[in-house]
Structures are given as structure tokens and as C-alpha cells.
Design an enzyme around this catalytic site. Structure first.
Site, PDB file in Angstrom:
ATOM      1  N   GLY A 190       0.816  -1.209   0.000  1.00  0.00           N
ATOM      2  CA  GLY A 190       0.000   0.000   0.000  1.00  0.00           C
ATOM      3  C   GLY A 190       0.848   1.256   0.000  1.00  0.00           C
ATOM      4  N   GLU A 191       0.282   2.338   0.544  1.00  0.00           N
ATOM      5  CA  GLU A 191       1.003   3.603   0.710  1.00  0.00           C
ATOM      6  C   GLU A 191       1.403   4.253  -0.615  1.00  0.00           C
ATOM      7  OE1 GLU A 191       4.307   2.828   3.339  1.00  0.00           O
ATOM      8  OE2 GLU A 191       3.099   1.464   4.540  1.00  0.00           O
TER       9      GLU A 191
END
Length: 356
Positions: A322-323
Site C-alpha cells: 500500500g502507501e
């Protein structure tokens, strides 16, 4: 100030320039490299030409990573691989250059902007430029209560719109969009299930920090309960985001819609940005024409949302962190498509002889 109506975006968002896309396709036919030889890079170059209204396409020179951060009360149920209320630790790691997206962004020379929409931490733990936008501290437990009030939801959407305007005004020519959240995949999956009319078990995944079977069952139950609360408000996007979204998701939705208004292309990352994009599509059906799906994460809800929007992911490398990491990995591919479309020479046609 009158209440925000997301349906108004339908009149504000135009499609990328179809005439320019045809011109780009015709130019591609004249290049020395045979049509089709560059595969999907051709399609990307033509999409960029339409988005920029420019033939030949212009280089992507000022990309930016934008990450909306927030904590979700539903994480208290143990539906995440991370401790509830710990999203500020993800933010800190990114600011200190110690997260995957920060490492890649540093290597690529791409600036990263983090916006605290709803972190559950003391503001003193983070720099003022991160926390000064915060709409509320954390989001409600969506299985039993609203994520936030309708007023907070509108404020979060307007925050995202303002960030999009700031980026467009500063010359950002493409945004890599992601999130820094704990528990965020649960409201994201709820939104997607509600908008696609599917059951909780169909959309429940393992999240970025993978969870075990017991946590998966808790997550599925939380999404099921949240869906019961989401379905009565499906006709109003703001009420839907208030009921089962979160401040970071509402801000991301506003950012996506206003980016489309400003004709600023966006690369989506995982299931959270896909969920916000799906809400945006419900408000303005032309909006997805301004977005690319950077990667497929393996989250079933993300796959369902991208299918609904007819967005074909650029990469499939099994990146689940993610991120914004997976979407940032797709950036060089987009930049390569622009360079090839702009810089490859056209064919030199053979000169016909006047003699027999």
C-alpha cells in the site's frame, strides 16, 4: 455555504480531448517503430496526449505522490494487521524516508506530500504542514456507527478538492495517489460492496499487513454489518461516505473529482483509492477517464471496483504494502510511454523513381 452536491461534478468534468487522441493515433501510425510493437505503451501515450491536449505528448516532468492519512475506528475489532490508531507511525516512517514509497520516491526524484485528514494521534507528533488539514481525530466504528457527521464529510471532500487545486496550480502534471491508514481497507471494501451490490464475503481481503483467518472472519463480519448501514444511503454519495467511509476516504474522493475537473491525470494505487474512485464515478461518469490503475493488489474489492470502472491495471507484481508504492512503480512506465511517443522518429518514406 450551501451543501456540497457531488452530482454537480458531472457537469464540470469533461472527457480527455478525443480529437487529440485521434491525432496521436495517426502520428503513431507514422512512427518508424511498427504499430503494436510497443504494446500498451502506445495506448498510454495516446491517453496522455488526450489528457494534455497535446500532440506530440509532453514529458511528465512534475509528478507528485499525494497520500491521505487517517485512522479507522473499525480497526479496534482486530480487522487489521496493525494496531488500531497507529497510522501516524506509517506517516512518520514516510516523512523520515524509511517506508517503501519514500525509498522509491527518493530514488525517482518524486516529491511526496502527506495530508492528515483523520489521524488518531496528538497533532504534536507530526509536522504542522501534515496535521493542519485534519478534519477530525479518527473515524467512527462503521459496523455500529457513522464514520463521521455529514458536516465533517463535506469538510473532508472540500479538503481533497483544495489539495487538488493546489497541486494543479503548482504545475503538478501527474499525481500518484495513495493512503496511509490503519483499518482503511474495511471501509473501502464496504463502499465497493455497496456500490457493486455484492456480499461482504466477495470483497473481504487480507489487507496490506496480511491478516490471519480469524481476523479475516472478523473483517468480513464488520463489512457485513457496515453494509446494512450503507444500503439505505446509496443514493447520496456524501451520506454514504459519512456512514461507512472516513475522513481520508472522503478527502481522496474530493481530490479525485477535482483533479478530473482540473484535467490532472492520477494514478491509483490500491483498494482505498479504487473505492474512492468508484464513489467518484457514481457522481461523475466521465471522471475515470482521467485515472490510471497503477497495479493490481490481489484485494478482491479492488478488482471488482476496477472492473466496474473499466480500468486495466498497469502492473501485477504482487505488491500489497500500500502507501502508493505500487502506483509509484507504474510511474516509469507512464513516463516511458510519453518519451517514446514524443521522441521516436517518423518513417522516411521511400522516394519513387521517375524511370521505368
Amino acid at each position: 455555504m450551501s451543501r456540497l452536491n457531488l452530482d454537480d461534478f458531472s457537469d464540470l468534468i469533461e472527457r480527455p480531448d478525443s480529437g487529440m487522441r485521434r491525432d496521436a493515433e495517426e502520428r503513431r501510425e507514422r512512427l518508424a517503430v511498427p504499430p503494436g510493437a510497443l504494446g500498451r505503451l502506445d495506448e498510454l501515450g495516446e491517453w496522455l496526449s488526450a489528457a494534455q491536449a497535446s500532440v506530440p505528448v509532453k514529458a511528465i516532468e512534475q509528478p507528485r505522490v499525494v497520500l491521505f492519512a487517517g485512522d479507522h475506528g473499525v480497526a479496534e475489532l482486530g480487522v487489521s494487521g496493525r494496531e488500531s490508531g497507529s497510522a501516524h507511525e506509517l506517516v512518520r516512517a514516510t516523512l523520515e524516508g524509511a517506508s517503501p514509497v519514500a525509498v522509491l520516491a527518493r530514488r525517482m526524484g518524486v516529491p511526496v506530500r502527506v495530508v492528515d485528514a483523520g489521524l488518531d494521534c496528538d497533532p504534536e507528533l507530526l509536522p504542522d504542514e501534515v496535521v493542519r488539514h485534519r478534519v477530525r481525530r479518527g473515524s467512527g466504528r462503521i459496523d455500529i456507527e457513522d464514520a463521521m457527521t455529514i458536516e465533517e464529510t463535506e469538510a473532508a471532500v472540500r479538503l481533497g478538492m483544495a489539495i487538488a487545486d493546489e497541486e494543479a496550480d503548482s504545475g503538478t502534471d501527474l499525481v500518484v495517489l495513495g493512503d496511509l491508514s490503519v483499518g482503511g481497507t474495511t471501509p473501502a471494501s464496504t463502499l465497493i460492496a455497496a456500490l457493486c451490490g455484492t456480499d461482504a464475503s466477495v470483497v473481504t481481503g487480507r489487507g496490506g499487513a496480511s491478516i490471519d483467518d480469524l481476523a479475516w472472519m472478523r473483517k468480513c463480519a464488520a463489512i457485513r454489518d457496515a453494509l446494512r448501514r450503507a444500503r439505505p444511503v446509496l443514493g447520496d454519495q456524501l451520506e454514504l461516505l459519512a456512514a461507512v467511509g472516513g475522513a481520508d476516504l472522503a478527502a481522496t474522493t474530493g481530490f479525485l473529482l477535482q483533479s478530473a475537473v482540473r484535467r490532472m491525470p492520477v494514478v491509483l494505487d490500491g483498494v482505498v483509492s479504487a473505492a474512492c474512485a468508484l464513489v467518484g464515478q457514481r457522481a461523475a461518469f466521465r471522471a475515470p477517464d482521467w485515472w490510471l490503475a497503477g497495479q493490481v493488489t490481489g484485494e478482491p474489492a479492488q478488482t471488482k471496483a476496477l472492473d466496474r470502472m473499466a480500468l486495466n491495471p498497469l502492473l501485477d507484481h504482487g505488491v500489497t504494502v500500500g502507501e502508493g508504492t505500487g502506483a509509484l512503480l507504474a510511474l516509469p512506465l507512464v513516463q516511458a510511454s510519453a518519451a517514446l511517443a514524443a521522441e521516436l522518429p517518423e518513417r522516411t518514406e521511400p522516394v519513387e523513381s521517375d524511370t521505368d
